[in-house]
Structure formats: C-alpha cells, structure tokens
Design an enzyme around this catalytic site. Structure first.
Site, PDB file in Angstrom:
ATOM      1  N   GLU A 147       0.819  -1.223   0.000  1.00 59.43           N
ATOM      2  CA  GLU A 147       0.000   0.000   0.000  1.00 59.43           C
ATOM      3  C   GLU A 147       0.850   1.270   0.000  1.00 59.43           C
ATOM      4  OE1 GLU A 147      -0.748  -0.314   4.816  1.00 59.43           O
ATOM      5  OE2 GLU A 147      -1.768   1.187   3.622  1.00 59.43           O
ATOM      6  N   THR A 176       2.690  -8.150  -0.805  1.00 59.90           N
ATOM      7  CA  THR A 176       2.697  -8.081   0.650  1.00 59.90           C
ATOM      8  C   THR A 176       2.321  -9.446   1.198  1.00 59.90           C
ATOM      9  OG1 THR A 176       1.591  -7.286   2.650  1.00 59.90           O
ATOM     10  CG2 THR A 176       0.342  -7.030   0.644  1.00 59.90           C
ATOM     11  N   ASP A 225       0.893  -9.723   3.835  1.00 56.74           N
ATOM     12  CA  ASP A 225      -0.344  -9.490   4.589  1.00 56.74           C
ATOM     13  C   ASP A 225      -1.614  -9.725   3.768  1.00 56.74           C
ATOM     14  OD1 ASP A 225       1.207  -8.757   6.749  1.00 56.74           O
ATOM     15  OD2 ASP A 225       1.166  -6.635   6.250  1.00 56.74           O
ATOM     16  N   ARG A 229      -0.812  -6.059  10.608  1.00 60.59           N
ATOM     17  CA  ARG A 229      -1.057  -4.925  11.502  1.00 60.59           C
ATOM     18  C   ARG A 229      -2.490  -4.413  11.399  1.00 60.59           C
ATOM     19  NH1 ARG A 229       2.931  -1.686   8.006  1.00 60.59           N
ATOM     20  NH2 ARG A 229       4.374  -1.665   9.747  1.00 60.59           N
ATOM     21  N   VAL A 272      10.517 -14.147  10.360  1.00 64.60           N
ATOM     22  CA  VAL A 272      10.658 -15.496   9.768  1.00 64.60           C
ATOM     23  C   VAL A 272       9.613 -15.672   8.660  1.00 64.60           C
ATOM     24  CG1 VAL A 272      10.277 -17.955  10.289  1.00 64.60           C
ATOM     25  CG2 VAL A 272      11.630 -16.547  11.836  1.00 64.60           C
TER      26      VAL A 272
HETATM   27  O1  F6P Z   1       4.036  -5.133   5.471  1.00 64.11           O
HETATM   28  C1  F6P Z   1       4.191  -6.409   5.931  1.00 64.11           C
HETATM   29  C2  F6P Z   1       4.565  -6.481   7.353  1.00 64.11           C
HETATM   30  O2  F6P Z   1       4.991  -7.775   7.381  1.00 64.11           O
HETATM   31  C3  F6P Z   1       3.514  -6.226   8.441  1.00 64.11           C
HETATM   32  O3  F6P Z   1       2.628  -7.267   8.692  1.00 64.11           O
HETATM   33  C4  F6P Z   1       4.352  -5.908   9.639  1.00 64.11           C
HETATM   34  O4  F6P Z   1       3.677  -5.159  10.597  1.00 64.11           O
HETATM   35  C5  F6P Z   1       5.447  -5.129   9.031  1.00 64.11           C
HETATM   36  O5  F6P Z   1       5.624  -5.627   7.725  1.00 64.11           O
HETATM   37  C6  F6P Z   1       6.720  -5.132   9.832  1.00 64.11           C
HETATM   38  O6  F6P Z   1       7.773  -4.778   9.022  1.00 64.11           O
HETATM   39  P1  F6P Z   1       9.124  -4.067   9.486  1.00 64.11           P
HETATM   40  O7  F6P Z   1       9.510  -4.692  10.784  1.00 64.11           O
HETATM   41  O8  F6P Z   1      10.056  -4.410   8.380  1.00 64.11           O
HETATM   42  O9  F6P Z   1       8.845  -2.627   9.584  1.00 64.11           O
END
Ligand code: F6P
Length: 341
Positions: free
Chosen positions: A103, A125, A127, A171, A272
């Site tokens: 996004e 993503t 997600d 998230r 992971v």
């Molecule tokens: O965008 C994917 C994602 O895996 C989210 O689910 C997660 O909150 C975030 O990335 C964490 O990413 P980083 O630790 O790299 O900021």
C-alpha cells in the site's frame, strides 16, 4: 525503452521472481533495457542504481528477499521528493518505472503517476491486504511458514499441557492469522478486524483443556482487545506513520495464565514469515505479475497495477489498489469460529 525497477516496503518471498520475469521478457521478447533502483523509493530519490539485465536475474527465482534491496523511504514526505525523482529519471534516461510494493510503495506510485511519471505497479505483501487483487504473492509462503510452526507447537503444547500463543504478522488485516489458524487447527484466532474479549478467549482455552487437548491461540500482531479490557503497549512510528507493533502475544500469555491458571507461552514468528524461498504458488503468481507488468509498460500503459482476479491477471487503476485496505470480512471470520473452543 529504458525501464526502472524497484522493490519497496517490507520484503516478501517472490520479489525476485517478479524481477526475473520482468527482465527476461522485457529483454528477450521486447528488447528493452533495465535499470535497477536500490532500496525502494530511496533509489530514484537519490539516484542509486544497479545493473539489471539477464545475467543479474539468473538463479534468483527461488531466492527470498530482493536483489534490489528495499526500504520504507517515503519521498512524498520529503520536500521536493517528487521533483527529485522526476529529475533523476530524466537524467538516467528512464522512460518508465515498475514499482513492486504494498500500500505504501504503490501509494507513492499513484502520486507519481498523477504527476506524469510512467509507472506500473505490482502488488506485493505477505499481509494480503491490498485491494483490487484477490491475492498478493508472499501471502501463501507466510501462511505455510506459520502453519509449519503451528503444527510443531501442537505437539509441545500437548506434552506440557500449556496454552501456546502464536503471534503472526498483520497490523491492520488478519489474513495470515485467519488462514494459518484455520489450516493449523487453532483453538482461537484473533484478528485486528474483530476486537476480542479476553474472558471469551479464556473460556475457549479452559474448554480445550477440559477435553484434554492443549489450545493454540493464533493472534495477528494488530489484534486489539475490546475497549476497557486490557492495556496495550504502543510503539514508535515509521516513515509512513505506522506503529511498530509486537507485544500482543506477550500480553495474552500473561493474561491467559493469570485468568485460567494454565501455564502459557508465546511464540512470535516475526520476520521469519517474510524470509526464505517462496512456495510454488507464490513463484507462479509473482512470475505472472512480472510478465503482465512488462506487457503493460511495453504497451505504454501507466497508472495501473497488475492484479489477480480469479485465475486471470488484469490491470486495475493504481488508486483502486491503494485507497483502502482489504480487510477480513466478518463473515469469513465467522466461518472459522465454528472451530473455536
Ligand atoms: O508489510 C508487511 C509487514 O509484514 C507487516 O505485517 C508488519 O507489521 C510489518 O511488515 C513489519 O515490518 P518491518 O519490521 O520491516 O517494519
């Protein structure tokens, strides 16, 4: 044509498969040249590039991560960011960009397209929360990694008569939690879309122990307790204004143990879920996205994103993908509730 390619945001298994497909078809079928931009939007913003041709994409199909590097740099937040990108693209002789991201990265692509930059987006993503596409690559791999972990946690939970909490990524959307929880036979699944009642969760936990099974609770990192039930830690913000999450598993571990009297332990799967080799499904989806993205650029299309609809790859306007998140519909969550407790 000279085409720039970048990968932005959190990395994701399958990014290299997209890059390979774009470069192989772009070079061998269309005769285009490529410029690799390093580390997401930082590359075009600061003019940091790498060579990108068929030799650079050899052998990368099964490799996790991204050979281009990634970052969460947001050029829209930087004074004159868009103009700097335009100037760098013009001095490097880049006619069009392929932006592979979620996004945030595609939100920037949308703004650049509006400013006249030729840009085609590829949705990525783990997600699976990007709108206008049925699935994003990386999601299948992340779910498989979580399911492998849940399968293993079942046996240790049974041996020790413990409640095991598995915190997965997500998230704002609970897709990974929902799918891994369903596939892994979770006792309860908690997602951001549906604030949970800790008393109800504890009832499910006790019911499972009463039937001589040890419960597995799968929780998305962004899951929220119903108002007034539990305190949650808040974290710092990244360049796109997202809170750095993590901690709900720990809170649940403490609360479940205190409220039920059963020993509880949390496992946070964290990054992971984003690492390592993509599943076959993700390799195919990522490859098909790459092939269709280079077709779009070759045909002079811009401001679009390639998307999966059923089994077809289609093009949709970039804004359709970024204007709102694809969250889990409540009726999908309710399907899973049959297995709770
Ligand atoms: O965008 C994917 C994602 O895996 C989210 O689910 C997660 O909150 C975030 O990335 C964490 O990413 P980083 O630790 O790299 O900021």
């Amino acid at each position: 044509m000279r085409i720039g390619v970048l990968t932005g945001g959190g990395d994701c298994p399958g990014l290299n498969a997209v890059i390979r497909a774009v470069v192989r078809k772009g070079t061998e079928v269309y005769g285009h040249e490529f410029v690799g931009f390093r580390d997401g939007w930082k590359g075009p913003l600061e003019g940091v590039t790498m060579e990108l041709g068929v030799p650079q994409v050899r052998g990368i199909l099964p490799r996790g991560g991204t050979i281009l590097g990634s970052s969460r740099t947001n050029p829209i937040k930087i004074d004159g960011g868009v103009e700097k990108i335009q100037a760098n693209l013009s001095s490097l002789g880049v006619d069009a960009l392929i932006a592979i991201g979620g996004e945030d990265t595609l939100g920037v692509a949308t703004a650049l397209a509006a400013a006249g930059v030729n840009v085609v987006g590829v949705p990525k993503t783990i997600d699976n929360d990007l709108n206008a596409t049925d699935y994003t690559f990386g999601f299948d791999t992340a779910v498989q990694i979580a399911v492998d972990a849940i399968d293993r946690l079942h046996t240790t939970a049974e041996s020790h008569h413990r409640a095991l909490i598995v915190e997965v990524m997500g998230r704002h959307a609970g897709w990974i939690a929902l799918h891994s929880g369903l596939a892994g036979g979770a006792n309860v699944i908690l997602i951001p879309e549906r604030p949970f009642d800790i008393d109800k969760v504890c009832e499910y936990v006790k019911a499972r122990f009463e039937r001589h099974y040890a419960p597995i609770i799968v929780v998305a990192e962004g899951a929220q307790p119903a108002v007034g039930t539990m305190e949650l830690r808040t974290g710092e913000l990244d360049a796109f204004g997202h809170v750095r999450l993590g901690g709900i598993g720990q809170v649940l571990e403490r609360e479940i143990e205190a409220r039920t009297g059963y020993e509880s332990r949390q496992t946070v799967l964290g990054h992971v879920q984003r690492g390592g080799t993509p599943t076959a499904y993700d390799r195919v989806l990522a490859t098909r996205f790459g092939l269709h993205a280079i077709d779009a650029v070759h045909e002079g299309d811009s401001g679009v994103m390639v998307a999966l609809r059923g089994t077809d790859i289609v093009r949709v306007p970039l804004e359709a993908a970024t204007k709102e998140l694809k969250t889990v519909p409540l009726e999908r969550y309710e399907e899973a509730e049959v297995f709770f407790g």
